[in-house]
Design an enzyme around this catalytic site. Structure first.
Site, short mmCIF file in Angstrom:
data_model
loop_
_atom_site.label_atom_id
_atom_site.label_comp_id
_atom_site.label_asym_id
_atom_site.label_seq_id
_atom_site.Cartn_x
_atom_site.Cartn_y
_atom_site.Cartn_z
N THR A 1 0.93 -1.17 -0.38
CA THR A 1 0.47 0.15 -0.09
C THR A 1 0.75 1.13 -0.01
OG1 THR A 1 -1.98 1.35 1.18
CG2 THR A 1 -0.55 0.24 2.50
N HIS B 1 1.49 -12.07 13.72
CA HIS B 1 2.74 -12.41 14.84
C HIS B 1 1.98 -14.18 14.64
CE1 HIS B 1 5.77 -12.54 17.50
NE2 HIS B 1 5.59 -11.49 17.57
#
Length: 424
Positions: A342, A394
């Site tokens: 992005t 994560h």
């Protein structure tokens, strides 16, 4: 008669929502002329007519969601209208019987055939929908009609005649000792300064997707600072020749995409997908490029980006962004991405924390490239600098791997010679 059906616009598409009919019943339509707009779970797009003729009947109204293959409308082709009239007429052997004039069909106020969104918008602004000119199919009042009526009503307010109190000469003058507390209260803002905008299909899907991403992923974030001086100098040197040859500007984004795709092959866990039965590692890169357009944000996918050089990436990114803003993407072109970039830096952002595009593992944000003072060989110098930041899941990767990946992208941008890739 030709039947118009909900098209199969991609392998993953099973239904669509009619956003807007571009023609009204009775209108002439040519083959391949845009007939209606639809929204799928992937993209909004215009659908062309499959035949030439007159739009005889619209079977599915705006706002309805139907399955692929559902009949939407009927197009009456050339010559069919006359044939049907002849077939329905009296036989030559039997004179036509006089018939009574048909009773007038009951007319229904347009306020009775509007969508719930339009009805709610009108109620909030105290608008009588029978007074609003309708531009939708069959004269139906649409949201745009109501908003235009609100704007026109607001614009007409200042032209109203002054009130008698305002027109009359003042009879009492304020004394110099008058305090602010004694002054009349400021008038409240007129309702025309507020506008309730219904949530579009695209915005609703963005909201759902972003909320779900934060719910399912364990998002963490890392950033590095990149010296873009070599890239900036090359871009400045070749930008005019590039634009003359390719027809579009050479931005920083293809350089970053090239550096990132190489790093993804070196660190495939960043390019992976978490599934119930394990982690799917992908040794190819289908690169999602976030594109801002009128309705919000869309992420078309550049398939096989790992096989492209800098020039190929520049062409592919420009093509996807151009067609995304023109609503010409196919649904399958916003599906199957393995990693997303992005680019809020094009609007001036310094550093960003993007939301992961599920079911991907990470998303890279490229922020503004600007000149800053930095230390180079124990001396202060002015260089083109940029922050590269990445949100990552994560559950799949850890901070060490995320940082090593970003450092690899940083090193590629700072040390590669991109000139040969451009063919200039």
């Amino acid at each position: 008669m030709t039947s118009v059906t909900m098209p199969q616009l991609g392998e993953t598409v099973v239904e669509g929502t009619i956003l807007r009919w571009l023609k009204k019943e009775g209108d002439r339509v040519e083959v391949d002329e845009p007939l209606f707009e639809i929204s799928t779970d992937k993209v909004d797009t215009e659908v062309p007519s499959v035949a030439s003729g007159r739009l005889a009947k619209i079977l599915v109204p705006e706002g309805a969601t139907v399955k692929v293959g559902t009949e939407l409308a009927i197009i009456e082709e050339e010559g069919e209208a006359g044939a049907s009239s002849t077939a329905a007429g009296p036989s030559p052997a039997e004179p036509a019987r006089p018939t009574e004039a048909p009773a007038p069909a009951p007319t229904e106020p347009r306020s009775q055939i509007v969508s719930p969104v339009v009805r709610r918008l009108a109620a909030e602004h105290g608008i009588d929908l029978s007074q609003v000119p309708g531009t939708g199919a069959g004269g139906r009042v649409t949201r745009k009609d109501v908003l235009a009526y609100i704007a026109a009503r607001g614009a007409a307010a200042p032209a109203a005649a002054p009130t008698p109190a305002a027109a009359a000469p003042p009879t009492v003058m304020a004394t110099p000792t008058a305090t602010a507390a004694e002054a009349p209260a400021a008038p409240t803002a007129p309702a025309a300064e507020e506008e309730l905008v219904p949530i579009s299909h695209i915005r609703a899907r963005i909201a759902e997707h972003m909320k779900r991403s934060l719910e399912v992923s364990a998002r963490a974030w890392t950033a590095v600072e990149v010296n873009m001086e070599n890239v900036a100098r090359l871009r400045e040197r070749v930008k005019d020749a590039f634009r003359a040859r390719e027809g579009f500007s050479l931005t920083y984004l293809p350089f970053i995409a090239r550096a990132a795709t190489e790093a993804l092959l070196a660190f495939p866990m960043v390019n992976a997908e978490l599934r119930e039965d394990g982690i799917l590692i992908k040794r190819y890169v289908n690169l999602g490029i976030a594109v801002s357009y009128e309705e919000g944000l869309i992420v078309p996918v550049l398939k096989g980006a790992h096989q492209m050089n800098l020039l190929g990436l520049a062409r592919g990114i420009n093509d996807l962004a151009t067609r995304a803003r023109a609503k010409e993407l196919r649904p399958d072109e916003v599906h199957g991405g393995t990693f997303t970039i992005t680019n809020p830096g094009s609007f001036g952002s310094l550093i960003s924390v993007p939301i992961i595009n599920q079911p991907q593992t990470a998303i890279l944000s490229t922020d503004v490239v600007e000149k800053r003072p930095v230390v180079v060989d124990d001396a202060i110098a002015i260089r083109h600098m940029m922050y590269l930041s990445m949100s990552w899941d994560h559950r799949v990767i850890d901070g060490e791997l995320a940082t090593r990946f970003l450092v690899r992208v940083k090193r590629n941008l700072e040390t590669w010679d991109f000139a040969e890739d451009l063919g200039l």
